[in-house]
Design a protein around this motif. Structure first.
Motif, PDB file in Angstrom:
ATOM      1  N   GLN A  31       0.832  -1.216   0.000  1.00 32.52           N
ATOM      2  CA  GLN A  31       0.000   0.000   0.000  1.00 32.52           C
ATOM      3  C   GLN A  31       0.863   1.262   0.000  1.00 32.52           C
ATOM      4  O   GLN A  31       0.580   2.221  -0.709  1.00 32.52           O
ATOM      5  CB  GLN A  31      -0.891   0.019   1.236  1.00 32.52           C
ATOM      6  N   PHE A  33       4.375   1.569  -0.570  1.00 24.85           N
ATOM      7  CA  PHE A  33       5.513   1.706  -1.494  1.00 24.85           C
ATOM      8  C   PHE A  33       5.290   1.016  -2.841  1.00 24.85           C
ATOM      9  O   PHE A  33       6.188   0.999  -3.675  1.00 24.85           O
ATOM     10  CB  PHE A  33       6.782   1.156  -0.830  1.00 24.85           C
ATOM     11  N   ARG A  68      10.090  -0.812   8.464  1.00 21.38           N
ATOM     12  CA  ARG A  68       9.743  -0.199   9.768  1.00 21.38           C
ATOM     13  C   ARG A  68       8.539   0.720   9.628  1.00 21.38           C
ATOM     14  O   ARG A  68       7.640   0.723  10.468  1.00 21.38           O
ATOM     15  CB  ARG A  68      10.936   0.586  10.323  1.00 21.38           C
ATOM     16  N   ALA A  69       8.530   1.524   8.559  1.00 21.78           N
ATOM     17  CA  ALA A  69       7.406   2.441   8.348  1.00 21.78           C
ATOM     18  C   ALA A  69       6.114   1.650   8.134  1.00 21.78           C
ATOM     19  O   ALA A  69       5.058   2.001   8.682  1.00 21.78           O
ATOM     20  CB  ALA A  69       7.686   3.339   7.155  1.00 21.78           C
ATOM     21  N   ALA A  72       4.951   0.195  11.431  1.00 20.49           N
ATOM     22  CA  ALA A  72       4.387   1.226  12.313  1.00 20.49           C
ATOM     23  C   ALA A  72       3.012   1.682  11.839  1.00 20.49           C
ATOM     24  O   ALA A  72       2.187   2.119  12.645  1.00 20.49           O
ATOM     25  CB  ALA A  72       5.332   2.415  12.378  1.00 20.49           C
ATOM     26  N   SER A  73       2.764   1.573  10.535  1.00 20.90           N
ATOM     27  CA  SER A  73       1.489   2.092  10.012  1.00 20.90           C
ATOM     28  C   SER A  73       0.309   1.144  10.261  1.00 20.90           C
ATOM     29  O   SER A  73      -0.833   1.517  10.016  1.00 20.90           O
ATOM     30  CB  SER A  73       1.611   2.365   8.511  1.00 20.90           C
ATOM     31  N   THR A  75      -2.646  -0.788  11.976  1.00 18.22           N
ATOM     32  CA  THR A  75      -3.556  -0.667  13.136  1.00 18.22           C
ATOM     33  C   THR A  75      -4.428  -1.915  13.265  1.00 18.22           C
ATOM     34  O   THR A  75      -5.151  -2.059  14.239  1.00 18.22           O
ATOM     35  CB  THR A  75      -4.481   0.560  13.006  1.00 18.22           C
TER      36      THR A  75
ATOM     37  N   LEU B 146      -2.042   7.146  10.519  1.00 12.47           N
ATOM     38  CA  LEU B 146      -2.317   5.756  10.863  1.00 12.47           C
ATOM     39  C   LEU B 146      -3.781   5.396  10.652  1.00 12.47           C
ATOM     40  O   LEU B 146      -4.114   4.243  10.389  1.00 12.47           O
ATOM     41  CB  LEU B 146      -1.945   5.478  12.332  1.00 12.47           C
ATOM     42  N   ARG B 149      -7.013   5.856   5.237  1.00 11.68           N
ATOM     43  CA  ARG B 149      -6.695   4.831   4.249  1.00 11.68           C
ATOM     44  C   ARG B 149      -6.954   5.371   2.841  1.00 11.68           C
ATOM     45  O   ARG B 149      -7.715   6.307   2.671  1.00 11.68           O
ATOM     46  CB  ARG B 149      -7.573   3.581   4.459  1.00 11.68           C
ATOM     47  N   ARG B 153      -5.307   9.166   2.631  1.00  9.01           N
ATOM     48  CA  ARG B 153      -3.922   9.120   3.116  1.00  9.01           C
ATOM     49  C   ARG B 153      -2.944   9.618   2.041  1.00  9.01           C
ATOM     50  O   ARG B 153      -1.960  10.294   2.363  1.00  9.01           O
ATOM     51  CB  ARG B 153      -3.548   7.706   3.572  1.00  9.01           C
ATOM     52  N   LEU B 157      -0.381  12.646   2.724  1.00  5.20           N
ATOM     53  CA  LEU B 157       1.070  12.533   2.519  1.00  5.20           C
ATOM     54  C   LEU B 157       1.574  13.605   1.568  1.00  5.20           C
ATOM     55  O   LEU B 157       2.648  14.184   1.776  1.00  5.20           O
ATOM     56  CB  LEU B 157       1.423  11.138   1.977  1.00  5.20           C
ATOM     57  N   LEU B 195       8.192   6.614  10.172  1.00  2.00           N
ATOM     58  CA  LEU B 195       7.061   7.071   9.350  1.00  2.00           C
ATOM     59  C   LEU B 195       7.382   8.375   8.626  1.00  2.00           C
ATOM     60  O   LEU B 195       6.751   8.715   7.629  1.00  2.00           O
ATOM     61  CB  LEU B 195       5.814   7.258  10.219  1.00  2.00           C
ATOM     62  N   MET B 197       9.779   9.027   6.788  1.00  2.66           N
ATOM     63  CA  MET B 197      10.273   8.827   5.418  1.00  2.66           C
ATOM     64  C   MET B 197       9.150   8.896   4.389  1.00  2.66           C
ATOM     65  O   MET B 197       9.402   9.151   3.213  1.00  2.66           O
ATOM     66  CB  MET B 197      11.024   7.489   5.293  1.00  2.66           C
ATOM     67  N   LEU B 198       7.915   8.717   4.840  1.00  2.00           N
ATOM     68  CA  LEU B 198       6.777   8.771   3.905  1.00  2.00           C
ATOM     69  C   LEU B 198       6.556  10.185   3.375  1.00  2.00           C
ATOM     70  O   LEU B 198       5.901  10.368   2.363  1.00  2.00           O
ATOM     71  CB  LEU B 198       5.497   8.274   4.588  1.00  2.00           C
TER      72      LEU B 198
END
Lengths: 106, 246
Positions: A31, A33, A68-69, A72-73, A75, B146, B149, B153, B157, B195, B197-198
């Motif tokens: 989703q 990348f 990691r990102a 962390a994202s 839920t 977070l 969606r 999102r 971003l 996060l 880096m997004l």
């Protein structure tokens, strides 16, 4: 290729399997990348330590920030509300085990 | 070793249990300082009660107020009334006028821009120039990242990337906060940093946004709120008790 091992724990009211965590992280990677980014990660589930409540994932070193990102994202995992925390990251499984054990003791 | 601060927890304060759980969780995740979004009419006693809960959990409490004024005059009135009562003042910039005033006012610590208001209101070059000569920082809450969606999102971003680019260009400090309303949105500082880096915030800058920058704001404001503070660079170093009697 250089790799990184991540010890992750899943926090949820319902039991969560390692395979579900892997699928959730893979979906999050795709989703955020895209398929190109997800293919670079070479993500795999290495260990499913149910007794100690942590899982070990492996990814390529280059893709570690993306993994990691993505972790962390999250839920939810398999439609169950859950949070994934990265406990430790290491270059070898042996070092990861040592670090994770020492982190759990402290 | 770095100390981490999450300047924005916003649980429902009526649910004492949830607030306590969130504070304990923040401490477990590695934060040493947490900012609790408090209502502007809160009494000193109640702040002390939250402080005690934080102390029991092993974290420091930062009292914080979130202002969402409709206009410039309302913002100035709120700042006059509340600045000396809270350690952190955040302004939700819901209009250009408020954003400009908040960016140039040295009493404002943090600027937040709701992504829903884009492109009408966002952190643009004009606000960044004002903020860089004042003291305000750009605050980025992680909860929307977070919870949203799909297209929402993607849009968020894109807005964040644009705002961060402007902030970096004009050297406006960035602060990352959880903005968490419940436990599901709390993460370790390193996870929040990743996060970043997004929206093109590299790891070193992201870690600074969770430690150095918020700690600097807290330190500066605590100095200012101390009874010994006179003006910028001037403070009372010693008082003579007898001078009042002479």
């Amino acid at each position: 290729m250089k790799r990184r091992y991540l010890a992750v724990s899943a926090e949820s009211n319902e039991p969560i399997q390692g395979k579900e965590v892997l699928d959730a992280v893979r979906n999050a990677l795709t989703q955020l990348f895209g398929e190109y980014g997800a293919s670079q990660a070479e993500l795999a589930l290495i260990r499913n330590n149910k007794q100690k409540h942590y899982f070990v994932l492996r990814c390529s070193r280059r893709a570690l920030p993306m993994v990691r990102a993505s972790t962390a994202s999250l839920t939810e995992v398999n439609e169950k509300p859950a949070v994934i925390h990265v406990l430790r990251v290491s270059g070898t499984l042996k070092a990861l085990r040592k670090k994770t054990v020492s982190a759990k003791l402290t | 070793m770095r100390r981490f601060a999450d300047l924005h927890l916003k649980p429902s304060l009526e649910d004492l249990g949830q607030v306590r759980r969130m504070i304990i969780k923040s401490a477990e995740l590695g934060f040493q300082i947490v900012g609790l979004s408090l209502p502007s009419k809160i009494g000193i006693g109640e702040v002390g009660r939250w402080g005690k809960i934080c102390g029991d959990a092993g974290v420091e409490l930062i009292s914080r107020v979130d202002l969402a004024p409709r206009g410039r005059r309302e913002l100035l009135n709120d700042l006059r009334r509340l600045r000396r009562r809270f350690e952190i003042v955040n302004v939700y910039c819901t209009s250009k006028m408020v954003a400009r005033q908040a960016a140039k006012d040295r009493r404002v610590d943090l600027l937040s821009f709701p992504a829903a208001k884009f492109p009408k209101v966002f952190f643009d070059r004009a606000e960044a120039e004002l903020a860089s000569s004042a003291l305000a920082c750009l605050e980025i809450d992680m909860q929307p990242l977070l919870s949203l969606r799909g297209f929402a999102r993607i849009r968020l971003l894109s807005v964040l990337r644009r705002e961060v680019a402007v902030a970096k260009r004009l050297k406006v400090p960035i602060v990352f906060s959880s903005g968490a309303t419940d436990m599901r949105f709390l993460r370790k500082p390193q996870d929040f940093a990743s996060l970043g880096m997004l929206f093109d915030v590299g790891l070193p800058l992201a870690l600074d946004a969770l430690s150095e920058t918020p700690l600097r704001i807290v330190k500066r404001n605590r100095q200012k709120l101390s009874p010994d503070y006179v003006a910028s660079g001037v403070r009372v170093v010693r008082r003579r008790d007898c001078c009042l009697n002479e």
